[in-house]
Design an enzyme around this catalytic site. Structure first.
Site, short mmCIF file in Angstrom:
data_model
loop_
_atom_site.label_atom_id
_atom_site.label_comp_id
_atom_site.label_asym_id
_atom_site.label_seq_id
_atom_site.Cartn_x
_atom_site.Cartn_y
_atom_site.Cartn_z
N ASP A 1 38.65 23.01 46.60
CA ASP A 1 39.99 22.42 46.75
C ASP A 1 40.77 23.12 47.86
O ASP A 1 40.62 24.32 48.08
CB ASP A 1 40.73 22.56 45.41
CG ASP A 1 41.90 21.61 45.31
OD1 ASP A 1 42.08 20.77 46.22
OD2 ASP A 1 42.66 21.72 44.33
N HIS B 1 38.58 18.90 56.10
CA HIS B 1 37.32 18.57 55.42
C HIS B 1 36.13 19.09 56.24
O HIS B 1 35.17 19.63 55.70
CB HIS B 1 37.20 17.07 55.19
CG HIS B 1 38.23 16.53 54.23
ND1 HIS B 1 38.49 17.13 53.02
CD2 HIS B 1 39.07 15.47 54.31
CE1 HIS B 1 39.44 16.45 52.39
NE2 HIS B 1 39.81 15.44 53.16
N LEU C 1 17.07 27.45 45.65
CA LEU C 1 18.36 27.01 45.07
C LEU C 1 18.38 25.49 44.85
O LEU C 1 18.00 24.72 45.75
CB LEU C 1 19.49 27.41 46.04
CG LEU C 1 20.88 26.89 45.71
CD1 LEU C 1 21.44 27.60 44.47
CD2 LEU C 1 21.83 27.09 46.89
C1 FPP Z 1 39.32 18.80 48.30
O1 FPP Z 1 40.36 19.20 49.17
C2 FPP Z 1 38.07 18.48 49.02
C3 FPP Z 1 37.46 17.26 49.04
C4 FPP Z 1 38.01 16.10 48.32
C5 FPP Z 1 36.23 17.02 49.81
C6 FPP Z 1 35.21 18.13 49.87
C7 FPP Z 1 34.04 17.71 50.65
C8 FPP Z 1 33.43 18.43 51.62
C9 FPP Z 1 33.87 19.78 52.00
C10 FPP Z 1 32.24 17.84 52.33
C11 FPP Z 1 30.96 18.56 51.97
C12 FPP Z 1 29.80 17.69 52.20
C13 FPP Z 1 28.51 18.03 52.48
C14 FPP Z 1 27.48 16.97 52.43
C15 FPP Z 1 28.09 19.39 52.88
P1 FPP Z 1 41.71 18.31 49.19
O2 FPP Z 1 41.56 17.27 50.24
O3 FPP Z 1 41.99 17.79 47.83
O4 FPP Z 1 42.76 19.38 49.62
P2 FPP Z 1 44.34 19.38 49.27
O5 FPP Z 1 44.45 19.44 47.77
O6 FPP Z 1 44.82 20.63 49.93
O7 FPP Z 1 44.94 18.14 49.86
#
Ligand code: FPP
Length: 248
Positions: free
Chosen positions: A22, A39, A133
């Site tokens: 998050d 992201h 893993l």
């Molecule tokens: C939450 O932060 C994060 C997500 C919803 C997406 C996480 C996905 C990735 C990091 C991609 C990984 C993928 C691969 C295949 C390696 P948020 O957007 O909710 O953050 P905020 O709460 O600060 O707005």
């Protein structure tokens, strides 16, 4: 070697770590970037935790990558995330192969756009005989839906006289979840200072240790994972028993 790594008890490594990644959006805002960059930077943190889990000999790492609720985000952000997942898997696959990582998915992957669905299916298939893993991506995942699907499937087995109501127990429930072949998480980490489960592995987290950190996901480094493991190793896991019973 990292000082934190030196302090980890190699005999008490969590078998399964689950992570709510998050804070990508807040990281982007703080640094004056678009959310998409947040992201993208989050993928670097994924690489860090995969390597850290590999260093420690963790057997299962589950990443909350996209929830069913995330479909309600602006269309542009959803599309960006889907493309980022396709792009990241393409780039990371050779590294996963080299490091013997096996990819698995949980969730309603059929809901993903075709390109994304195919990419994950391809990664699962190419890595299926790897023995290192197990890296599990929760995609279009909702724990309540997972539990309801299991309940429906068990109800049908009863209605079809395949099992009796008395046969319904925790082990049977486990077998009907997406995580049927995966042990329950020992440790759940959530970044960004939020202290919620957010519809993630509600059944499976029954006895997991919870570690919350204010670090935003894109800033999460190997040492942050090591710190979480050290925190975990200081907990006494009693599973409802007394401290004295555990020490016997
Ligand atoms: C939450 O932060 C994060 C997500 C919803 C997406 C996480 C996905 C990735 C990091 C991609 C990984 C993928 C691969 C295949 C390696 P948020 O957007 O909710 O953050 P905020 O709460 O600060 O707005």
């Amino acid at each position: 070697m990292s000082d934190l790594l030196k302090n980890i008890n190699k005999d008490k490594i969590p078998q399964h770590i689950a992570v709510v990644m998050d804070g990508n959006g807040r990281w982007a805002k703080k640094n004056g970037y678009l959310r998409a960059i947040g992201h993208k930077s989050g993928v670097k943190a994924v690489r860090e935790v995969v390597q850290a889990c590999d260093d420690l000999g963790v057997k299962y790492l589950t990443l909350y990558t996209f929830s069913t609720e995330n479909w309600n985000r602006p269309k542009l952000e959803v599309n960006t995330l889907m493309e980022l997942m396709v792009d990241s898997l393409t780039k990371e696959l050779s590294g996963f192969m080299k490091n013997n990582v096996r990819i698995l998915t949980i969730g309603d992957t059929d809901d993903l756009p075709n390109r994304c669905k195919k990419k994950f299916a391809d990664a699962v298939s190419k890595t299926k005989t790897n023995t290192g893993l197990n890296l599990i991506f929760a995609l279009s995942y909702s724990s309540r839906k997972e539990i309801l699907t299991a309940v429906k499937s068990i109800t049908n087995s009863v209605l079809n006289n395949e099992i009796k109501t008395e046969d319904i127990n925790s082990e049977l429930m486990d077998k009907h979840l997406y995580t049927a072949a995966i042990p329950d998480p020992d440790l759940l980490i959530r970044t960004s200072g939020e202290q919620r489960i957010s519809n993630f592995l509600l059944w499976q987290l029954a006895y997991s240790e919870l570690h919350f950190t204010s670090v935003l996901w894109p800033d999460f480094k190997k040492d942050d994972l090591f710190a979480a493991v050290i925190d975990y190793q200081q907990r006494e896991r009693r599973f409802g028993k007394t401290s004295e019973q555990i020490k016997k």
